[in-house]
Design a protein around this motif. Structure first.
Motif, PDB file in Angstrom:
ATOM      1  N   GLY A  26       9.441   9.439  28.433  1.00  8.83           N
ATOM      2  CA  GLY A  26       8.503   9.215  29.517  1.00  8.83           C
ATOM      3  C   GLY A  26       9.053   9.739  30.829  1.00  8.83           C
ATOM      4  O   GLY A  26      10.103  10.368  30.872  1.00  8.83           O
ATOM      5  N   PRO A  27       8.354   9.453  31.932  1.00 11.63           N
ATOM      6  CA  PRO A  27       8.695  10.025  33.241  1.00 11.63           C
ATOM      7  C   PRO A  27       9.875   9.329  33.925  1.00 11.63           C
ATOM      8  O   PRO A  27       9.713   8.628  34.916  1.00 11.63           O
ATOM      9  N   THR A  28      11.071   9.534  33.397  1.00 14.65           N
ATOM     10  CA  THR A  28      12.262   8.976  34.043  1.00 14.65           C
ATOM     11  C   THR A  28      12.758   9.946  35.114  1.00 14.65           C
ATOM     12  O   THR A  28      12.458  11.143  35.070  1.00 14.65           O
ATOM     13  N   THR A  29      13.499   9.417  36.063  1.00 15.10           N
ATOM     14  CA  THR A  29      14.137  10.250  37.082  1.00 15.10           C
ATOM     15  C   THR A  29      15.587   9.826  37.196  1.00 15.10           C
ATOM     16  O   THR A  29      15.979   8.771  36.708  1.00 15.10           O
ATOM     17  N   SER A  30      16.373  10.636  37.859  1.00 15.06           N
ATOM     18  CA  SER A  30      17.797  10.322  38.001  1.00 15.06           C
ATOM     19  C   SER A  30      18.073   9.435  39.209  1.00 15.06           C
ATOM     20  O   SER A  30      19.214   9.155  39.516  1.00 15.06           O
ATOM     21  N   THR A  31      17.012   8.996  39.881  1.00 17.06           N
ATOM     22  CA  THR A  31      17.207   8.196  41.082  1.00 17.06           C
ATOM     23  C   THR A  31      17.845   6.854  40.777  1.00 17.06           C
ATOM     24  O   THR A  31      18.606   6.308  41.580  1.00 17.06           O
ATOM     25  N   TYR A  32      17.536   6.306  39.636  1.00 12.27           N
ATOM     26  CA  TYR A  32      17.994   4.965  39.305  1.00 12.27           C
ATOM     27  C   TYR A  32      19.025   5.021  38.184  1.00 12.27           C
ATOM     28  O   TYR A  32      19.009   5.912  37.343  1.00 12.27           O
ATOM     29  N   SER A  33      19.878   4.039  38.165  1.00  3.63           N
ATOM     30  CA  SER A  33      20.900   3.975  37.141  1.00  3.63           C
ATOM     31  C   SER A  33      20.323   3.446  35.840  1.00  3.63           C
ATOM     32  O   SER A  33      19.263   2.824  35.808  1.00  3.63           O
ATOM     33  N   MET A  34      21.042   3.718  34.762  1.00  2.00           N
ATOM     34  CA  MET A  34      20.724   3.148  33.456  1.00  2.00           C
ATOM     35  C   MET A  34      21.715   2.017  33.208  1.00  2.00           C
ATOM     36  O   MET A  34      22.895   2.136  33.538  1.00  2.00           O
ATOM     37  N   ASN A  35      21.231   0.954  32.614  1.00  2.00           N
ATOM     38  CA  ASN A  35      22.041  -0.246  32.477  1.00  2.00           C
ATOM     39  C   ASN A  35      21.980  -0.813  31.064  1.00  2.00           C
ATOM     40  O   ASN A  35      20.992  -0.638  30.352  1.00  2.00           O
ATOM     41  N   TRP A  36      23.048  -1.504  30.708  1.00  3.23           N
ATOM     42  CA  TRP A  36      23.067  -2.308  29.487  1.00  3.23           C
ATOM     43  C   TRP A  36      23.240  -3.772  29.893  1.00  3.23           C
ATOM     44  O   TRP A  36      24.068  -4.093  30.743  1.00  3.23           O
ATOM     45  N   TYR A  37      22.455  -4.622  29.253  1.00  3.58           N
ATOM     46  CA  TYR A  37      22.566  -6.062  29.398  1.00  3.58           C
ATOM     47  C   TYR A  37      22.711  -6.657  28.002  1.00  3.58           C
ATOM     48  O   TYR A  37      22.443  -5.988  26.996  1.00  3.58           O
ATOM     49  N   ARG A  38      23.095  -7.910  27.954  1.00  5.04           N
ATOM     50  CA  ARG A  38      23.139  -8.599  26.663  1.00  5.04           C
ATOM     51  C   ARG A  38      22.756 -10.053  26.848  1.00  5.04           C
ATOM     52  O   ARG A  38      22.898 -10.609  27.931  1.00  5.04           O
ATOM     53  N   GLN A  39      22.268 -10.637  25.762  1.00  5.41           N
ATOM     54  CA  GLN A  39      21.892 -12.040  25.778  1.00  5.41           C
ATOM     55  C   GLN A  39      22.341 -12.700  24.493  1.00  5.41           C
ATOM     56  O   GLN A  39      21.891 -12.330  23.395  1.00  5.41           O
ATOM     57  N   ALA A  40      23.257 -13.648  24.637  1.00  9.53           N
ATOM     58  CA  ALA A  40      23.739 -14.422  23.496  1.00  9.53           C
ATOM     59  C   ALA A  40      22.828 -15.622  23.292  1.00  9.53           C
ATOM     60  O   ALA A  40      22.149 -16.059  24.233  1.00  9.53           O
ATOM     61  N   PRO A  41      22.805 -16.186  22.092  1.00 15.38           N
ATOM     62  CA  PRO A  41      21.948 -17.343  21.825  1.00 15.38           C
ATOM     63  C   PRO A  41      22.218 -18.485  22.791  1.00 15.38           C
ATOM     64  O   PRO A  41      23.380 -18.872  23.004  1.00 15.38           O
ATOM     65  N   GLY A  42      21.167 -19.003  23.399  1.00 10.01           N
ATOM     66  CA  GLY A  42      21.298 -20.123  24.303  1.00 10.01           C
ATOM     67  C   GLY A  42      21.862 -19.792  25.669  1.00 10.01           C
ATOM     68  O   GLY A  42      22.141 -20.695  26.465  1.00 10.01           O
ATOM     69  N   LYS A  43      22.034 -18.505  25.951  1.00  6.05           N
ATOM     70  CA  LYS A  43      22.609 -18.104  27.238  1.00  6.05           C
ATOM     71  C   LYS A  43      21.660 -17.192  27.994  1.00  6.05           C
ATOM     72  O   LYS A  43      20.731 -16.620  27.429  1.00  6.05           O
ATOM     73  N   GLU A  44      21.942 -17.054  29.290  1.00  5.40           N
ATOM     74  CA  GLU A  44      21.164 -16.162  30.123  1.00  5.40           C
ATOM     75  C   GLU A  44      21.518 -14.704  29.799  1.00  5.40           C
ATOM     76  O   GLU A  44      22.625 -14.399  29.334  1.00  5.40           O
ATOM     77  N   ARG A  45      20.566 -13.820  30.057  1.00  6.97           N
ATOM     78  CA  ARG A  45      20.863 -12.391  29.924  1.00  6.97           C
ATOM     79  C   ARG A  45      21.879 -12.005  30.998  1.00  6.97           C
ATOM     80  O   ARG A  45      21.738 -12.412  32.157  1.00  6.97           O
ATOM     81  N   GLU A  46      22.883 -11.228  30.601  1.00  7.11           N
ATOM     82  CA  GLU A  46      23.931 -10.859  31.552  1.00  7.11           C
ATOM     83  C   GLU A  46      24.161  -9.362  31.575  1.00  7.11           C
ATOM     84  O   GLU A  46      23.981  -8.666  30.572  1.00  7.11           O
ATOM     85  N   PHE A  47      24.591  -8.900  32.727  1.00  5.53           N
ATOM     86  CA  PHE A  47      24.910  -7.491  32.929  1.00  5.53           C
ATOM     87  C   PHE A  47      26.147  -7.113  32.133  1.00  5.53           C
ATOM     88  O   PHE A  47      27.131  -7.861  32.073  1.00  5.53           O
ATOM     89  N   VAL A  48      26.107  -5.928  31.534  1.00  5.05           N
ATOM     90  CA  VAL A  48      27.258  -5.417  30.787  1.00  5.05           C
ATOM     91  C   VAL A  48      27.837  -4.170  31.456  1.00  5.05           C
ATOM     92  O   VAL A  48      29.026  -4.106  31.751  1.00  5.05           O
ATOM     93  N   ALA A  49      26.989  -3.163  31.662  1.00  2.00           N
ATOM     94  CA  ALA A  49      27.492  -1.896  32.205  1.00  2.00           C
ATOM     95  C   ALA A  49      26.349  -1.110  32.830  1.00  2.00           C
ATOM     96  O   ALA A  49      25.180  -1.305  32.482  1.00  2.00           O
ATOM     97  N   SER A  50      26.727  -0.212  33.729  1.00  2.00           N
ATOM     98  CA  SER A  50      25.741   0.592  34.439  1.00  2.00           C
ATOM     99  C   SER A  50      26.315   1.974  34.681  1.00  2.00           C
ATOM    100  O   SER A  50      27.529   2.128  34.864  1.00  2.00           O
ATOM    101  N   ILE A  51      25.445   2.979  34.678  1.00  3.66           N
ATOM    102  CA  ILE A  51      25.882   4.343  34.969  1.00  3.66           C
ATOM    103  C   ILE A  51      24.854   5.027  35.847  1.00  3.66           C
ATOM    104  O   ILE A  51      23.645   4.932  35.606  1.00  3.66           O
ATOM    105  N   SER A  52      25.348   5.694  36.888  1.00  2.00           N
ATOM    106  CA  SER A  52      24.476   6.496  37.729  1.00  2.00           C
ATOM    107  C   SER A  52      24.099   7.765  36.982  1.00  2.00           C
ATOM    108  O   SER A  52      24.921   8.353  36.283  1.00  2.00           O
ATOM    109  N   LEU A  53      22.837   8.174  37.142  1.00  2.00           N
ATOM    110  CA  LEU A  53      22.384   9.398  36.482  1.00  2.00           C
ATOM    111  C   LEU A  53      22.594  10.610  37.374  1.00  2.00           C
ATOM    112  O   LEU A  53      22.275  11.735  36.982  1.00  2.00           O
TER     113      LEU A  53
END
Length: 112
Positions: A26-53
């Motif tokens: 789809g129409p992605t641009t390099s203006t924004y970073s791409m990120n990984w998050y994770r969510q373990a059972p019973g826990k909040e979603r948390e940030f893992v890693a990010s990379i600038s495009l």
């Protein structure tokens, strides 16, 4: 409409490695970073890693620093998360994120 599709999750023993992929369409641009998050059972979603495009800038959560590496293949519109020295506490559903778009998630289970 942007779509993000993760793959590469699975079951691995502690100390092992996995590589997650996130293919963007789809129409992605390099203006924004791409990120990984994770969510373990019973826990909040948390940030893992990010990379600038636009540059080689990367950021990591303290809990994964030195073990995980985020990278991109811009020609393939794909972001990777190389996960080494996995621990049971890394068990979670891992999500790819760009702006307000989220993938469906991929399960990572690390056995002790």
């Amino acid at each position: 409409q942007v779509q993000l599709a993760e793959s590469g999750g699975g079951l691995v023993q502690a100390g092992g490695s996995l590589r997650l992929s996130c293919a963007a369409s789809g129409p992605t641009t390099s203006t924004y970073s791409m990120n990984w998050y994770r969510q373990a059972p019973g826990k909040e979603r948390e940030f893992v890693a990010s990379i600038s495009l636009r540059s080689p800038l990367t950021f990591y959560a303290d809990s994964v620093k030195g073990r995980f590496t985020i990278s991109t293949d811009n020609a393939k519109n794909t972001v990777y998360l190389q996960m080494n020295s996995l621990k049971p506490e890394d068990t979670a559903v891992y999500y790819c994120n760009w702006r307000h778009y989220w993938g469906q998630g991929t399960q990572v289970t690390v056995s002790s």
